[in-house]
Design an enzyme around this catalytic site. Structure first.
Site, mmCIF file in Angstrom:
data_model
loop_
_atom_site.group_PDB
_atom_site.id
_atom_site.type_symbol
_atom_site.label_atom_id
_atom_site.label_comp_id
_atom_site.label_asym_id
_atom_site.label_seq_id
_atom_site.Cartn_x
_atom_site.Cartn_y
_atom_site.Cartn_z
ATOM 1 C CD GLU A 249 1.668 4.252 7.939
ATOM 2 O OE1 GLU A 249 0.515 4.399 7.980
ATOM 3 O OE2 GLU A 249 1.871 3.492 7.749
ATOM 4 N NE ARG B 82 -6.546 -2.411 2.038
ATOM 5 C CZ ARG B 82 -7.694 -1.177 1.925
ATOM 6 N NH1 ARG B 82 -7.825 -0.884 0.869
ATOM 7 N NH2 ARG B 82 -7.407 -0.962 3.240
ATOM 8 C CD GLN C 50 -0.917 -0.291 3.399
ATOM 9 O OE1 GLN C 50 -1.308 1.079 4.197
ATOM 10 N NE2 GLN C 50 -1.151 -1.260 4.032
ATOM 11 C CG HIS D 202 4.542 1.478 3.234
ATOM 12 N ND1 HIS D 202 4.036 1.914 2.896
ATOM 13 C CD2 HIS D 202 3.075 0.954 4.363
ATOM 14 C CE1 HIS D 202 2.841 2.900 2.903
ATOM 15 N NE2 HIS D 202 2.863 1.185 4.438
ATOM 16 C CG HIS E 37 -0.576 6.558 3.436
ATOM 17 N ND1 HIS E 37 -1.614 5.055 3.734
ATOM 18 C CD2 HIS E 37 -0.176 5.515 4.114
ATOM 19 C CE1 HIS E 37 -1.715 3.730 4.319
ATOM 20 N NE2 HIS E 37 -0.438 4.258 4.642
#
Length: 408
Positions: free
Chosen positions: A134, A283, A97, A264, A99
């Site tokens: 993140e 994804r 996935q 990642h 972001h």
């Protein structure tokens, strides 16, 4: 200040033991527990323990945003908590996935709103208008794939597998700049027809088996990862894509930061994960969930990424360990009570007046603030409102608290 009851998220890749044992509950659990959410996300808010019973942190912030968040956070991020802290436990690999950036998230969210796709629909890509940088910090050994590595290194791995079917793809990868080669090869694999994948993936798995049997060690971890993914997701293009990514092993206390566009997949382990308060995920495979290839290709950054880990920076004589990241939504550190501090009241350093989520990962600590005190053992968490700080710590044994606040 309140004890904070996290929201347990049950996904198939989770663990029946890790989160339960970390939080002192009976183990094994009936269903795999993948994440413990310690925040105020609309999808699943944590709850504060109050004198009147448990209350949603989301509701508490909505009722008193100034007192809970503080003027500084509200001025920058509005009346919502800008970060989400989690405990993540992976017994199986997560999906491959990435972001979106802030701009991509806004445009994607607005586009899907105009199309009338329900926010809860399984085909929805953008569930909010926020980016999702993140940080993951390992609590034990933690395995991950994160970021494209230099094309030459991936080509070396592919040659080591000695799979003739890969030769044409190696040429595609190395015949141009790293970013262009990685984009071309990843796009070729992710859009390949299933009959082609059903031939190529088994050939790669046979190459990985032969490589491991040969006794060579340079790419042992990578080859074993390919086999594990291929066993769980036969014929999946994500198995091939894994050959292009950095294979990272984190030791306890080490972290990796994942900016927008970083492809990642977490493989195995338990860690503390902190992110912007978003649920936007694109994804690319290794999952039965929705995969939107064109949208994923729009957000991916094919520039090779550094595979180095983040080590915490000690400050104030080692009383606090800071994980430096560029994310404005969150700041993460570990507060330590060790040595001569044990048994004495210790002031926890405060850089600003924002809210805090505290998570005890070792020992046991009493946290004292303006409005009272809470006792935290391993696995327990607390919410400290902006108007309730600063805090002091007292521990009768060496102890650690993960602290998440708004970024400075």
């Amino acid at each position: 200040m309140n004890l904070l009851r996290g929201a347990v998220r049950k996904y198939a890749w989770g663990s029946r033991t890790a989160i339960a044992e970390f939080t002192g509950r009976q183990s094994p659990t009936q269903h795999p527990e993948a994440e413990l959410w310690l925040g105020a996300h609309p999808g699943d808010s944590a709850h504060c323990v109050t004198d009147d019973g448990e209350r949603s942190l989301l509701d508490m912030i909505g009722t008193d945003p100034e007192g809970q968040l503080g003027a500084g956070s509200r001025a920058r991020f509005g009346d919502a908590l800008p970060f989400l802290a989690k405990v993540l436990a992976a017994d199986e690999p997560l999906s491959l996935q990435a972001h979106p950036s802030s701009q991509q998230a806004v445009h994607g969210f607005e586009r899907e709103e105009r199309l009338g796709i329900p926010v809860t629909a399984p085909t929805r890509n953008y569930r909010d208008a926020s980016h999702k940088p993140e940080l993951i910090v390992a609590l034990g050994q933690f395995e991950a794939l994160a970021g494209f590595r230099p094309a030459a290194r991936s080509a070396e791995f592919m040659r080591a597998l000695a799979v003739p079917e890969l030769d044409v793809y190696i040429a595609l990868l190395t015949g141009q700049s790293d970013a262009d080669g990685l984009r071309a090869l990843f796009t070729t694999w992710i859009t390949a027809p299933q009959p082609s994948l059903d031939k190529l993936v088994p050939a790669v798995l046979d190459g990985a088996i032969n490589y491991i049997r040969s006794g060579e060690t340079t790419f042992q971890a990578e080859a074993k990862t390919i086999l594990e993914l291929g066993e769980r997701y036969p014929g999946d293009a994500g198995v091939l894509a894994a050959m292009l990514l950095n294979r990272i092993t984190l030791q306890p206390g080490e972290g990796i930061y994942l900016p927008a566009g970083n492809l990642h997949a977490y493989l195995h382990g338990v860690g503390v994960e902190v992110m912007a308060n978003s649920d936007n995920v694109l994804r690319g495979g290794l999952t039965p969930k929705h995969v939107d290839v064109p949208e994923l290709l729009r957000v991916l950054d094919f520039t090779p990424a550094d595979d180095s880990v983040i080590l915490p920076r000690p400050i104030r004589g080692g009383a606090e360990l800071v994980y430096d990241t560029p994310a404005p939504e969150f700041a993460v550190s570990v507060l330590q009570v060790t040595g001569d501090q044990v048994g004495h009241e210790v002031d926890a350093p405060a850089e600003h007046d924002g809210p805090q989520v505290l998570l005890c990962t070792e020992g046991a600590v009493q946290v004292r603030a303006k409005a009272g005190a809470v006792s935290l053992e391993r696995g327990a968490a607390a919410w400290v409102a902006a108007d309730d700080g600063p805090i002091r710590l007292v521990a009768d044994q060496p102890s650690k608290l993960f602290r998440t606040t708004v970024g400075i």
